[in-house]
Design a protein around this motif. Structure first.
Motif, PDB file in Angstrom:
ATOM      1  N   ARG A  35      17.116  16.357  49.687  1.00  9.15           N
ATOM      2  CA  ARG A  35      15.808  16.732  50.598  1.00  9.15           C
ATOM      3  C   ARG A  35      16.240  17.194  52.082  1.00  9.15           C
ATOM      4  N   GLU A  59      12.350  27.108  49.584  1.00  4.93           N
ATOM      5  CA  GLU A  59      12.525  25.725  49.800  1.00  4.93           C
ATOM      6  C   GLU A  59      12.451  25.003  48.321  1.00  4.93           C
ATOM      7  N   LEU A  60      11.441  25.695  47.402  1.00  2.00           N
ATOM      8  CA  LEU A  60      11.240  25.211  46.098  1.00  2.00           C
ATOM      9  C   LEU A  60      12.444  25.353  45.306  1.00  2.00           C
ATOM     10  N   ALA A  63      15.314  22.993  46.231  1.00  2.00           N
ATOM     11  CA  ALA A  63      15.194  21.751  46.019  1.00  2.00           C
ATOM     12  C   ALA A  63      15.437  21.372  44.586  1.00  2.00           C
ATOM     13  N   GLU A  64      15.217  22.358  43.545  1.00  4.13           N
ATOM     14  CA  GLU A  64      15.459  22.196  42.281  1.00  4.13           C
ATOM     15  C   GLU A  64      16.889  22.536  42.086  1.00  4.13           C
ATOM     16  N   ASN A  67      18.820  19.192  43.758  1.00  6.54           N
ATOM     17  CA  ASN A  67      18.576  17.968  42.842  1.00  6.54           C
ATOM     18  C   ASN A  67      19.578  17.848  41.688  1.00  6.54           C
ATOM     19  N   GLY A 123      12.723  22.707  36.230  1.00 11.42           N
ATOM     20  CA  GLY A 123      13.586  22.914  37.424  1.00 11.42           C
ATOM     21  C   GLY A 123      14.240  24.493  37.021  1.00 11.42           C
TER      22      GLY A 123
END
Lengths: 596, 100
Positions: A35, A59-60, A63-64, A67, A123
């Protein structure tokens, strides 16, 4: 897994190389770290002014991707618990690369959406949907996921514009830095120069040191400082530096045309390699670049400061600033020196005047002798503190009294000295000579050589009050009339019958004789009484003096009363008298003969 | 994060982001608070700035929980960022979205 990459863009490659548009994050394999990396990446992209929609997409998708990098790691292999995120912003795209050391996974040929009620599996779909290019490579030394997303056309244009503005800003910053460095150098040089200037004895030395400092600071090879001569008003060379080998920088030459142009236009003149103004004047030009700067005190030209270089490199703004600063500093120093010299000169003149005034005061009797049947009063007020006037009164053997009034032509110490000499000669002679004329003839012979040498002369009247023969005898050499007035107002004026003393080597003088009767008043004065002066009343002509004197004598006024009335008439005691300096000395002697 | 009961609804609010990092915590808290008598869940998105695929999975699990209890699940006032993700993943067709 690969998809078709976009066409490479040279601008993008350039931007990668120059740096400043790349960002790297390294961290541990935790969701917290994932994050933090995503948030940091968004801030980096925001700093590059990407629009909000682009920021949200990145950002999205990051993030995927991040992660995935931390979720597939093997907890039993702590050596794999680290990963990196690289971001590069190019002119038309943003590229991300994620390097992890997890077991990795198979990137599907197509990344579709799972069933609506599935709680996972979206994702890869999100990453695929939000990127234009993807590449995932699994390997033993790390899995590499490369993601690219093109920027919208408007953003690309805006970024290009921002790059141009950034480049301009960097250029401006460079210039400001140079300016600051020059200013600092200038200040430092001035401080050093100021410290040294206290030890420079002459203005020439001061100017030479300044040119040496300026040449060092500005990288000049030669320098010339000419100042306006306070005597001739012409530009004359005060100092020069490095001119020996420069054909076009010769201190002995008259100011060159660019210097004249600088004075005429009151503006700096630039010497450039393409300008042959200097070389035309002096043949083989060796100065390829330089600046000629005129400097002023208000509107008054004070001088011209010139710096030249052998190489064809124009003076930068920083150099010009330094030259201007030094010129201003020198101008202030020059003014200060000249004011100090003027003060010293004024001080010397004042001391001379004070000395002369002291001499002149010593010529006047501290008090007139107390003579039987006579009273006498005198007055002497000098113009500009000093002059050549004096009067005297002394016993003459046993026959009566001798009075003298004189005015040495000239001012200052010289006039005072000659007045002192004349007075001493006259004082030494009455015991020898029995008449004013013979006394003055002897004095003339004694003083002629000195007066001729000094090109001076003295107007003088000598009178004898002969009490034995009841006569007043006056010999007047070029002096104002000596007025002799009987109590009933009969006035005799002993006029100047011969040239002043000092003009003739062996003269013969005559006398005016007037009977001495009780109540006779004598007024001997210098021409200061009839010279004009501001705001003070005065006599227009000698006849005015005579008329005034005749009138007051008829009133039976004493010598003291006549003096008082005369001072009133001359306005010597008026409130404005001190503010109205005399044009010439004012000296007079009043003698009253009142035998009992 | 704030969870309160407004019978028969459990209202979740004051979440700034819903990601893999926070998803587990939210699911555990809701299960704890979704007691007898409750059937609906309202997820107030006001202030929610970011949601990822794990967050979406959490929303789906909350919807399942409400349905299991004969209730319904609603998303209240999602912002642009959240809507972008919902539309991208077609989940805007799955959730009941209440804008005001």
């Amino acid at each position: 897994m690969t998809s078709k990459p976009p066409t490479p863009d040279p601008a993008a490659a350039d931007s990668n190389r120059v740096g400043g548009d790349a960002w790297i994050w390294r961290g541990s394999t935790t969701l917290q770290a994932s994050r933090e990396a995503t948030v940091g990446a968004r801030e980096f992209l925001q700093a590059h002014h990407l629009p909000d929609a682009e920021l949200g997409s990145w950002e999205l998708l990051l993030a995927e991707a991040c992660n995935n990098a931390v979720l597939y790691v093997d907890p039993a292999k702590p050596e794999t618990h680290h990963w990196e995120l690289h971001l590069v912003v190019a002119a038309d795209r943003v590229t991300a690369r994620i390097i992890d050391h997890s077991a990795g996974f198979e990137w599907p040929e197509t990344a579709g959406l799972p069933d609506d009620d599935s709680e996972s599996g979206r994702g890869l779909f999100i990453i695929t949907a939000l990127t234009d290019y993807r590449q995932y490579r699994r390997s033993a030394d790390g899995n590499r996921l490369t993601l690219e997303r093109r920027l919208p056309a408007a953003v690309t244009s805006e970024l290009a514009d921002m790059r141009r503005r950034l480049a301009q800003t960097e250029t401006t910053l460079d210039e400001m830095t140079e300016e600051l460095a020059a200013s600092f150098e200038s200040l430092s040089a001035i401080f050093r120069f100021t410290a040294e200037s206290r030890q420079t004895a002459t203005l020439e030395e001061f100017g030479t040191r300044m040119l040496e400092h300026l040449a060092t600071v500005t990288g000049a090879d030669c320098g010339m400082l000419r100042i306006v001569s306070p005597v001739t008003g012409a530009l004359t060379t005060l100092a020069h530096h490095g001119c020996e080998a420069m054909a076009d920088c010769q201190p002995d030459h008259s100011p060159v045309p660019p210097e004249a142009a600088a004075v005429r236009t009151r503006q700096d003149q630039w010497i450039e390699a393409t300008t042959d103004t200097v070389s035309v004047e002096h043949g083989s030009a060796s100065i390829q670049a330089g600046l000629i700067h005129p400097f002023y005190d208000g509107d008054q030209l004070m001088g011209v400061l010139s710096l030249g270089r052998k190489r064809a490199e124009p003076m930068h703004a920083g150099d010009v600033s330094v030259i201007h600063t030094f010129a201003e500093f020198f101008a202030q120093h020059l003014l200060s020196r000249r004011q100090a010299e003027a003060a010293v000169q004024a001080s010397a003149v004042r001391r001379e005047i004070e000395l002369a005034a002291t001499i002149q005061r010593s010529l006047l009797p501290r008090s007139l002798p107390n003579l039987p049947h006579f009273s006498a009063v005198g007055h002497c007020e000098s113009a500009l503190m000093v002059g050549g006037d004096f009067y005297d009164l002394m016993p003459w053997d046993t026959n009566g009294y001798l009075f003298v009034i004189a005015d040495v032509m000239g001012k200052g110490v010289g006039a005072s000295m000659m007045a002192a000499v004349t007075r001493s000669i006259i004082r030494s002679l009455p015991q020898i000579d029995q008449s004013p004329a013979s006394l003055l003839e002897r004095a003339a012979r004694l003083l002629y050589a000195d007066f001729e040498h000094l090109e001076m002369f003295v107007t003088i009247a000598v009178g004898m009050v002969d009490t034995k023969r009841s006569l007043i005898r006056v010999s007047n050499l070029g002096h104002c009339p000596v007025l002799i007035c009987s109590p009933d107002g009969i006035l005799t004026s002993a006029e100047p019958e011969k040239p002043p003393l000092g003009l003739e080597e062996d003269p013969h003088y005559s006398e005016t004789s007037v009977p001495l009767v009780p109540g006779t008043r004598i007024l001997a004065y210098t021409d200061g009484l009839t010279d004009p002066r501001d705001h003070r009343t005065h006599f227009e002509t000698p006849e005015d003096v005579a008329r005034w004197f005749g009138e007051i004598v008829r009133t039976g006024a004493s010598a003291a009363a006549i003096k008082s009335a005369l001072l009133d008439r001359l306005g010597s005691d008026s409130p404005t008298a001190n503010a109205s300096p005399l044009v010439d000395d004012q000296t007079f002697l009043v003698i009253a003969c009142d035998p009992s | 994060m704030n969870i309160e009961t407004q019978h028969p609804t459990l209202v979740i609010s004051a979440l700034t982001e819903l990601t893999a990092l926070t998803a587990s915590e939210l699911k555990a808290a809701v299960r704890l608070r979704f007691t007898a008598g409750l059937k609906d869940i309202d997820f107030n998105c006001a202030g929610l700035g970011f949601i990822d695929s794990s967050g979406l999975g959490t929303l789906i699990s909350l919807q399942k929980l409400a349905i299991e209890h004969g209730g319904k699940f609603r998303l209240l006032a999602p912002g642009p960022q959240v809507l972008q993700v919902l539309e991208l993943t077609r989940m805007h067709r799955v959730f009941e979205i209440v804008q005001s």
